[in-house]
Design an enzyme around this catalytic site. Structure first.
Site, short mmCIF file in Angstrom:
data_model
loop_
_atom_site.label_atom_id
_atom_site.label_comp_id
_atom_site.label_asym_id
_atom_site.label_seq_id
_atom_site.Cartn_x
_atom_site.Cartn_y
_atom_site.Cartn_z
N TYR A 280 -8.75 -6.00 12.43
CA TYR A 280 -7.84 -5.58 11.50
C TYR A 280 -8.59 -7.06 10.87
O TYR A 280 -8.45 -7.98 11.25
CB TYR A 280 -6.74 -5.78 12.21
CG TYR A 280 -6.13 -4.95 10.81
CD1 TYR A 280 -5.99 -3.95 10.67
CD2 TYR A 280 -5.33 -6.04 10.08
CE1 TYR A 280 -5.25 -3.41 9.32
CE2 TYR A 280 -4.94 -5.39 8.55
CZ TYR A 280 -4.96 -4.57 7.80
OH TYR A 280 -4.37 -3.95 7.45
N SER B 36 -14.01 25.71 -27.93
CA SER B 36 -14.29 24.77 -28.40
C SER B 36 -12.80 24.64 -29.63
O SER B 36 -12.30 25.46 -30.20
CB SER B 36 -16.05 24.83 -29.04
OG SER B 36 -15.22 24.16 -29.68
N GLU C 152 -19.10 22.31 -14.81
CA GLU C 152 -19.70 20.84 -15.36
C GLU C 152 -18.65 19.97 -14.75
O GLU C 152 -19.42 19.13 -14.25
CB GLU C 152 -19.41 20.75 -16.11
CG GLU C 152 -20.39 21.89 -16.95
CD GLU C 152 -19.91 21.70 -18.95
OE1 GLU C 152 -21.42 21.28 -19.88
OE2 GLU C 152 -19.15 21.94 -19.87
N GLN D 235 -6.90 -1.97 4.14
CA GLN D 235 -6.27 -0.98 3.82
C GLN D 235 -5.94 -0.44 2.52
O GLN D 235 -5.99 0.62 1.78
CB GLN D 235 -4.34 -2.38 3.64
CG GLN D 235 -3.80 -1.46 2.79
CD GLN D 235 -2.79 -2.39 2.21
OE1 GLN D 235 -2.07 -2.82 3.23
NE2 GLN D 235 -2.52 -2.99 1.07
N LYS E 98 -17.34 29.86 -29.19
CA LYS E 98 -17.80 28.95 -27.56
C LYS E 98 -17.04 29.66 -26.24
O LYS E 98 -15.97 30.51 -26.76
CB LYS E 98 -17.60 27.82 -27.81
CG LYS E 98 -18.93 26.97 -28.42
CD LYS E 98 -20.16 26.63 -28.22
CE LYS E 98 -20.23 25.49 -27.75
NZ LYS E 98 -21.10 24.85 -26.83
N ASN F 174 -1.37 -2.51 13.22
CA ASN F 174 -3.05 -2.23 13.30
C ASN F 174 -4.14 -0.90 14.27
O ASN F 174 -4.20 -0.14 13.79
CB ASN F 174 -3.80 -2.97 14.31
CG ASN F 174 -3.79 -4.66 13.22
OD1 ASN F 174 -3.19 -4.77 12.19
ND2 ASN F 174 -3.52 -6.21 14.16
N LYS G 267 -7.78 4.27 2.82
CA LYS G 267 -7.34 4.62 2.42
C LYS G 267 -7.78 5.56 1.24
O LYS G 267 -7.62 7.32 1.15
CB LYS G 267 -5.77 5.20 3.09
CG LYS G 267 -5.61 5.13 4.35
CD LYS G 267 -4.58 4.37 5.04
CE LYS G 267 -4.16 2.92 4.84
NZ LYS G 267 -4.55 2.21 5.29
N SER H 219 0.98 -1.03 0.12
CA SER H 219 0.28 0.07 -0.12
C SER H 219 0.59 1.17 0.00
O SER H 219 0.68 2.76 0.03
CB SER H 219 -0.48 0.41 1.28
OG SER H 219 -0.10 0.06 2.35
N1 ARG Z 1 -0.86 -1.01 4.98
C1 ARG Z 1 -1.84 -1.71 6.20
C2 ARG Z 1 -3.13 -0.72 6.35
O1 ARG Z 1 -3.16 0.38 5.60
C3 ARG Z 1 -1.18 -1.59 7.59
C4 ARG Z 1 -1.70 -2.17 8.52
C5 ARG Z 1 -1.71 -4.43 8.05
N2 ARG Z 1 -1.48 -5.17 9.05
C6 ARG Z 1 -1.48 -6.02 8.82
N3 ARG Z 1 -1.91 -6.90 9.74
N4 ARG Z 1 -1.19 -6.56 8.12
O2 ARG Z 1 -4.17 -1.55 6.33
#
Ligand code: ARG
Length: 492
Positions: free
Chosen positions: A332, A292, A305, A337, A298, A125, A340, A38
């Site tokens: 978790y 345009s 828009e 992940q 235009k 986590n 985000k 990530s």
């Molecule tokens: N890159 C992970 C996320 O954004 C971080 C947490 C990873 N935790 C794990 N137990 N693999 O969620």
């Protein structure tokens, strides 16, 4: 020592540093790493990750888990790393699982083996959700500032157009005359509610999960309240499992973004409509519209828009996030992940949309004569005439019918209300006197409407004052928010 191992990848011989690896015989495949990393997304959390690590290290030192010199080394190293990233000496590049692995691995280059002590009593986590909450808190602040700018643009235009009249619409049909300032202020209050939502959101996002560790809480005698306090969190989580699983704050932020986008989109729609030659109520500045490639004449309202179009993406982001969460068991799961990218996207679009729309509006010219012209022959003072009869003792339903007949009569004669004569009025009711003709002027119509924040001049002026005092409150609030992230500064 933190569980770490260099696992050389056989296929590509890329050496990647993982935060785990002790119980594995084989390296993670290159493809699996690429699929699961990530880093490209969460590198954006670098500052928050380092700040949270500084607070964590200080707390570990104060809890007696780290020695004073270890704590100092870690904090110094983290500050140096933060500085070097800031000046571009360290770039956020390379093959890492995520930002947490990156920071720990870089820190090792600065402070050596003591870096292996940073992750004591912490899991990725609780780390990731701590970073994310800190990021959302900053996002909240940036959105607040951008909304304020939008409101300033509305107020600045409103102030110049207190005496500009235009038709107010229902069903997109001319309804009753209003002041342009009143119309613009209507948008102001929608954004004010967005700000209120942001303020309320602060109390829920500003809760520290740091110390929940993997899920069950830390097994060492740490002081989570201390790290929370250093990071400017108002309190710590009530349940370690909830602390790890909870992404309500992310949903809330994306919802707020969605509603801001809906508000912007509705404003954009009006601007698009008003800039058509049929309306011609508004002229966009050259710097804020496009041409345009084939039609030389235009001037297109592309920016408005796009804001209207991009609102669909943010609304989609909200659905994405809710769908991501709905089937997840505690606590978790790696699915989390994905949260985000969704939130960053919604935030980026919302922030840039607020910025372009406030500038576009500020630079636009309202065609006041055209607006006034649109009030001619549009029957928008018909309700005033009905109210006139009511004041002469006619029941409203009957008055409504009488004016309806008058409108039909005038329409057939291709005349507007303003051209009606007293004799014509009296064809429909004996109650009409000469003063009835004055009622028909839009300038009179708006001045009759003072109840419930109507469009009367004094009422609009009062509204403007109220709006300006709200903006002062917002400025104070934004300042207090900035102080939250400054507690750690004395360690720098
Ligand atoms: N890159 C992970 C996320 O954004 C971080 C947490 C990873 N935790 C794990 N137990 N693999 O969620």
């Amino acid at each position: 020592m933190a569980t770490r191992e260099r696992r050389s990848n056989e296929q590509t011989s890329v050496s990647v540093e993982f935060l785990w690896g002790g119980r594995f015989k084989k390296p993670l495949s290159q493809e699996a790493l690429q699929f699961s990393s990530s880093f490209d997304i969460d590198k954006r959390l670098w500052r928050h990750d380092i700040l949270a690590s500084i607070a964590h290290a200080i707390m570990l030192g104060e809890s007696g888990i780290l020695s004073l010199s270890e704590t100092k080394e870690l904090v110094k190293g983290l500050i140096a790393l933060m500085h070097d990233i800031e000046i571009g000496k360290v770039s956020l590049e390379g093959q890492y699982e995520d930002i947490h692995s990156f920071v720990e691995s870089k820190l090792r280059e600065y402070v050596g083996e003591v870096a292996n002590k940073l992750h004591t009593a912490r899991s990725r986590n609780d780390q990731v959700v701590t970073d994310f909450r800190l990021w959302c808190r900053d996002a909240l602040c940036q959105l607040g500032k951008a909304i304020l700018k939008m409101q300033q643009a509305l107020i600045s235009q409103a102030k110049q157009h207190i005496d500009t009249l235009l038709p107010g619409f229902t069903h997109l049909q001319h309804a009753q005359p209003v002041r342009l300032a009143h119309h613009l202020l209507a948008h102001f209050w929608a954004f004010q509610r967005d700000l209120e939502r942001l303020k309320e959101f602060l109390s829920r996002v500003n809760v520290s999960p740091l110390g929940a560790a993997a899920l069950a809480g830390a097994g060492l005698p740490i002081k989570p309240k201390r790290s929370a306090n250093l990071l400017g969190f108002a309190k710590t989580a009530e349940n370690s499992m909830d602390a790890i699983s909870d992404r309500d704050f992310a949903c809330e932020l994306v919802f707020i973004c969605s509603l801001i986008m809906v508000h912007l989109s509705r404003l954009a729609e009006e601007i698009i409509l008003w800039s058509t030659p049929e309306f011609a109520f508004i002229t966009l500045d050259d710097a804020w519209c496009t041409g345009s490639s084939i039609m030389p004449q235009k001037r297109n309202p592309d920016i408005a828009e796009l804001v209207r179009g991009k609102s669909s993406v943010v609304i989609g982001n909200l659905m994405q996030l809710l769908t991501l969460l709905k089937g997840l068991p505690l606590t978790y799961n790696r699915d989390l992940q994905e949260d985000k990218a969704i939130v960053f996207n919604a935030f980026d679009i919302t922030l840039s949309s607020l910025s372009v729309m406030s500038q576009l509006l500020l630079k636009s010219t309202f065609n006041t004569e055209r607006m006034r012209e649109a009030l001619t022959g549009d029957f928008s003072t018909a309700t005033d005439l009905a109210d006139y009869l009511v004041q002469k003792g006619v029941p409203f339903r009957e008055a409504h019918h009488i004016i309806g007949q008058l409108v039909l009569h005038l329409t057939e004669k291709r005349k507007g209300l303003e051209n009606a004569t007293l004799d014509e009025l009296r064809l429909f009711s004996e109650k009409f006197d000469a003063d009835a003709l004055k009622i028909l002027r839009p300038e009179r119509s708006v001045e009759r409407r003072k109840e419930l924040a109507g469009t009367k001049k004094s009422s609009v002026q009062k509204q403007l004052k109220g709006a300006e005092s709200e903006m002062e409150q917002t400025k104070k609030w934004l300042k207090s928010l900035r102080q939250l992230s400054e507690r750690l500064k004395r360690y720098f």
